[in-house]
Structures are given as C-alpha cells and as structure tokens.
Motif scaffolding. Structure first.
Motif, short mmCIF file in Angstrom:
data_model
loop_
_atom_site.label_atom_id
_atom_site.label_comp_id
_atom_site.label_asym_id
_atom_site.label_seq_id
_atom_site.Cartn_x
_atom_site.Cartn_y
_atom_site.Cartn_z
N GLN A 3 75.57 -13.62 32.98
CA GLN A 3 74.46 -13.42 32.06
C GLN A 3 73.40 -14.51 32.22
N ALA A 7 69.48 -13.56 33.67
CA ALA A 7 68.54 -13.41 32.55
C ALA A 7 67.18 -14.03 32.80
N PRO A 60 64.89 -5.73 26.38
CA PRO A 60 66.14 -5.48 27.11
C PRO A 60 67.03 -6.71 27.29
N VAL A 61 66.45 -7.87 27.62
CA VAL A 61 67.30 -9.04 27.87
C VAL A 61 67.99 -9.50 26.59
N ARG A 64 70.67 -6.83 25.64
CA ARG A 64 71.84 -6.91 26.51
C ARG A 64 72.77 -8.04 26.09
N TYR A 65 72.19 -9.18 25.76
CA TYR A 65 73.01 -10.29 25.27
C TYR A 65 73.76 -9.88 24.00
N ASP A 67 74.54 -6.91 22.95
CA ASP A 67 75.52 -5.87 23.21
C ASP A 67 76.81 -6.43 23.80
N ARG A 68 76.69 -7.47 24.62
CA ARG A 68 77.87 -8.02 25.30
C ARG A 68 78.52 -9.17 24.54
#
Length: 212
Positions: A3, A7, A60-61, A64-65, A67-68
């Motif tokens: 990540q 990123a 999005p970035v 994404r963080y 979500d994970r």
C-alpha cells in the motif's frame, strides 16, 4: 508495505490535493525507531473544507486504504499558526482559531550526527506524553525511519498543551534542540480541530459532535 509503495502516484493525481505526505508509524505510543508496519498515516492539505471532506472519503486512494484497513481514523484541521519548513516549503496556510480541541504537529529532519542523543531522550518523552491525562490523541509518524520524524497530538485546550510543552523533560529537550542544533529542518504548527471520522483503538478519541 505494498500500500505504501503503490499510493504515491494516486495521491499526486487526486483532484484538489495540495501538499501531502505518506508516512509510516512507530510502535508503542507511535514515536519510536521501531517501525509498526500495520499503521500508515496520510497528511494532506486542501483548498477548502468541502473538498477535504469529500476527497478523504471518496478519492480512490483514500477509499482503498479504508477498504483494506481493519480500522481508519481521519481528523479535519484548520491551521492557526505555523513556522518552519517541510521538504523546503511552508505547507500550511493559516486562518483564525475557534473554540474546541487543538492539535499540535512537530516535524524535524534529525542530523545523523546527533541520532544517538536524540533517540536517547525520546522514550522518556514518549512515555510522558502518552501518560498525560490531558492528551486526547497522540501518534508519532515519519517519512524515513530514524531521520524524518513527526509528532501529532490533540489537546482539549491551549492551556493543557502549553503546560506540557513548556515544563519538564519536553522543555529541556527543546532547549537542547536550540543549543546543540539537532535538526537540519524543522516545522511547528498548531491547528483547530474541526471534526473527525472513524475510530482508533475501537473508540472515537475526540467524541466530537461534528462528523466528517
């Protein structure tokens, strides 16, 4: 770690983002030479509050963080004072202070010649600030382990912040910085906390009525 590696490009391409940094964190209270690979911090500036709220939620970035992650926490700030530089620039635009919690950020590039002396003082200071009943939230982060360090803390009032900063071992460390020239670059900033979103350690640290 993936990540972190992936990123940087998406962060640069995020619409509306200004000065930004992707940082790792240390173990314990967060300010440590030992890396904690489970925690990542993003500092970003924005031209306006609405953009900050929208992009830290949906870009999005950032999405994404979130979500994970098993947990994520975001604090929205308005800079009230700043002096010094970060990577050669003054990153923050200051505005008026308002009532409510305050945040402090210190960022420094530590000279390699004083690393042993600097890190010899840090564990004591880290324990003190972590045990201070007035500190609402605290983390230590950094761009490069050992050398580029950032502390970020939230306090209920200016008096409580100043009481810690101007007395005891913290004040002694600041005097040593000035007298011995520990840092090749430094930045000190204070902020009004506007709102927060998410949790840290299973709780909402600030318990603010507002929400991101």
């Amino acid at each position: 770690m993936t990540q972190m590696a992936l990123a940087r490009g998406p962060l640069r391409r995020t619409p509306g983002i200004g000065f930004h940094k992707l940082c790792g964190a240390g173990v314990g209270h967060g300010f440590s030479p030992t890396l904690n690979p489970d925690t990542i911090a993003i500092l970003a500036t924005w031209n306006d509050e609405a953009t900050a709220r929208e992009q830290t939620r949906t870009a999005p970035v950032f999405a994404r963080y979130a979500d994970r992650a098993s947990e994520d926490y975001t604090v929205l700030l308005r800079t009230t004072s700043a002096r010094g530089a970060w990577s050669g620039v003054a990153p923050f635009t200051t505005g008026p202070a308002t009532d409510g919690p305050l945040a402090a950020l210190t960022r420094a590039t530590i000279k390699p010649s004083v690393l042993r002396r600097f890190w010899g003082r840090v564990p004591r200071l880290d324990d003190l600030i972590g045990g201070d009943p007035n500190v609402t939230f605290k983390i230590g982060i950094g761009e490069i382990p050992m050398l580029h360090q950032v502390t970020f803390s939230v306090w209920p009032s200016l008096d409580s912040m100043n009481a810690f900063a101007r007395t005891g071992p913290h004040a002694e460390a600041i005097r040593a910085v000035r007298q011995e020239g520990w840092f090749s670059e430094e930045l000190y900033a204070r902020f009004t906390v506007l709102s927060d979103r998410g949790t840290w350690g299973g709780t909402a640290p600030l318990n603010l009525k507002g929400s991101l």
